[in-house]
Design a protein around this motif. Structure first.
Motif, short mmCIF file in Angstrom:
data_model
loop_
_atom_site.label_atom_id
_atom_site.label_comp_id
_atom_site.label_asym_id
_atom_site.label_seq_id
_atom_site.Cartn_x
_atom_site.Cartn_y
_atom_site.Cartn_z
N ASP A 140 0.82 -1.19 -0.07
CA ASP A 140 -0.09 -0.20 -0.11
C ASP A 140 0.86 1.21 0.09
OD1 ASP A 140 -2.24 -1.52 0.02
OD2 ASP A 140 -2.67 -1.21 2.21
N ASP A 141 1.99 1.37 0.86
CA ASP A 141 2.67 2.38 1.16
C ASP A 141 3.46 2.77 -0.18
OD1 ASP A 141 1.62 2.76 3.51
OD2 ASP A 141 3.53 2.13 4.73
N ASN A 192 0.92 4.17 -2.78
CA ASN A 192 0.39 5.49 -2.35
C ASN A 192 1.33 6.47 -2.33
OD1 ASN A 192 -2.04 4.46 -1.90
ND2 ASN A 192 -1.60 3.80 0.23
N HIS A 193 2.84 6.23 -2.93
CA HIS A 193 3.58 7.28 -2.97
C HIS A 193 4.18 7.55 -4.32
CE1 HIS A 193 4.33 6.66 1.42
NE2 HIS A 193 4.65 7.97 1.58
N LEU A 194 3.39 6.83 -5.10
CA LEU A 194 3.50 7.00 -6.64
C LEU A 194 2.67 7.95 -7.36
CD1 LEU A 194 4.21 3.22 -8.08
CD2 LEU A 194 6.05 5.19 -7.46
N ALA A 195 3.18 8.54 -8.38
CA ALA A 195 2.31 9.42 -8.95
C ALA A 195 2.17 8.62 -10.68
CB ALA A 195 2.98 10.96 -9.23
N SER A 196 3.23 8.21 -11.10
CA SER A 196 3.30 7.40 -12.29
C SER A 196 3.97 6.13 -12.13
CB SER A 196 3.43 8.29 -13.33
OG SER A 196 4.81 8.72 -13.06
N LEU A 197 3.81 5.14 -13.40
CA LEU A 197 4.28 4.08 -13.27
C LEU A 197 4.51 3.73 -14.80
CD1 LEU A 197 5.95 1.63 -12.18
CD2 LEU A 197 3.63 0.53 -12.01
N GLN A 198 5.54 3.31 -15.21
CA GLN A 198 5.67 2.64 -16.69
C GLN A 198 6.62 1.35 -16.47
OE1 GLN A 198 7.22 5.00 -20.08
NE2 GLN A 198 8.95 3.81 -20.09
N ALA A 199 6.05 0.53 -17.18
CA ALA A 199 6.61 -0.86 -17.15
C ALA A 199 6.29 -1.64 -18.66
CB ALA A 199 5.89 -1.48 -15.90
N HIS A 220 -5.97 5.47 -3.65
CA HIS A 220 -5.28 5.38 -2.41
C HIS A 220 -5.48 3.86 -1.98
CE1 HIS A 220 -4.17 6.15 1.39
NE2 HIS A 220 -5.05 5.26 2.02
N THR A 221 -4.14 3.10 -2.31
CA THR A 221 -4.22 1.75 -2.31
C THR A 221 -4.37 1.34 -0.95
OG1 THR A 221 -2.74 1.68 -4.05
CG2 THR A 221 -2.75 -0.40 -2.87
N GLN A 222 -5.32 0.35 -0.72
CA GLN A 222 -5.65 -0.39 0.37
C GLN A 222 -6.20 -1.87 0.14
OE1 GLN A 222 -8.46 2.59 2.53
NE2 GLN A 222 -7.05 1.77 4.14
N LEU A 227 -9.80 -6.47 -1.87
CA LEU A 227 -9.83 -7.89 -2.08
C LEU A 227 -10.54 -8.56 -0.85
CD1 LEU A 227 -6.03 -8.66 -3.08
CD2 LEU A 227 -8.07 -8.37 -4.79
N ASP A 228 -11.32 -9.55 -1.42
CA ASP A 228 -12.15 -10.35 -0.36
C ASP A 228 -11.14 -11.58 -0.11
OD1 ASP A 228 -14.20 -8.67 -0.07
OD2 ASP A 228 -15.32 -9.40 -2.04
N THR A 229 -11.67 -12.16 0.76
CA THR A 229 -10.88 -13.33 1.25
C THR A 229 -9.41 -13.34 1.04
OG1 THR A 229 -11.34 -14.46 -0.76
CG2 THR A 229 -13.03 -14.91 0.88
N ILE A 230 -8.62 -12.22 1.59
CA ILE A 230 -7.16 -12.07 1.26
C ILE A 230 -6.45 -12.79 2.14
CG2 ILE A 230 -7.24 -10.10 2.92
CD1 ILE A 230 -5.34 -8.64 0.77
#
Length: 223
Positions: A42-43, A46-53, A130-132, A137-140
């Motif tokens: 999550d952290d 949550n600290h990313l503004a963008s991602l390329q992969a 906001h990643t949580q 996800l259910d039954t994580i």
């Protein structure tokens, strides 16, 4: 005899309650170590503004065995672009409001409201807000995995299609692969590499303009 019968009746009433309590106590629960791993993921995002992969996609199901690849671009809030190198020109764009699907040679491009989107790439949308993970996800569950950990669960709102989503994450909390097993047995696996975080990304990269002669229709995305 009445006392004995009364005792038996009371026991018969209590046993199901005790059994239920025992069953509930046996359900798997996330421990502090598992929570720490989820928080690390999550952290990180949550600290990313963008991602390329770069991504490789492997699909098996419905009599098909298909490999595709390309470049993934993410930008907060709510934007995603999958540009395919194989097949060349295939694209899936999420502009924050709609999802767009187009394959070169098709006379139509598909448009689907982001709120109704259940495309198999859409579970990564949680990275755009906001990643949580515990809420997404259910039954994580969390288990040791190659190079780090495996996080598994069912994406919320996709239980009628997805049987299980598995995320492989490294020790820093970076997602390196994502595998989705569908209810019908089909499996799609995305593997990510050459990742670059917080690069300058233009909003124009998430605008879909239909090629000349291609019409836009509202409907379900292709497989």
């Amino acid at each position: 005899m009445r006392l004995a019968d009364s005792s038996l009746d009371q026991g018969a009433t209590i046993r199901p309650t005790l059994l239920l309590a025992l069953c509930l106590s046996c359900l798997p629960a996330l421990g502090q170590a598992d929570d720490a791993i989820l928080k690390r993921v999550d952290d990180h995002y949550n600290h990313l503004a963008s991602l390329q992969a770069h991504y490789s996609e492997h699909y098996t199901g419905m009599g098909m065995d298909r490999n595709e690849s390309g470049t993934l671009l993410l930008k907060k809030p709510g934007r995603m672009r999958w540009s395919y190198a194989t097949p060349v020109g295939k694209v899936f764009i999420l502009d924050g409001k709609n999802g767009w699907f187009y394959t070169p040679g098709d006379p139509q491009a598909q448009r689907v409201s982001a709120k109704q989107l259940d495309d198999l790439r859409s579970p990564l949308r949680f990275l755009l807000g906001h990643t949580q993970l515990k809420k997404e996800l259910d039954t994580i569950s969390v288990h040791p995995g190659p190079g780090g950990y495996q996080i598994a669960g069912i994406p919320k709102g996709m239980s009628q299609r997805v049987k299980l989503l598995t995320l492989d994450v490294d020790t820093k909390g970076l997602i390196v692969s994502m595998s989705l097993e569908e209810i019908d047995g089909a499996t799609t696996t995305f593997t990510f590499s050459d990742m670059h975080e917080n690069l300058p990304v233009k909003d124009g990269d998430f605008i879909f303009t239909p090629p000349s002669g291609v019409t836009v229709v509202d409907g379900l995305p292709p497989i």
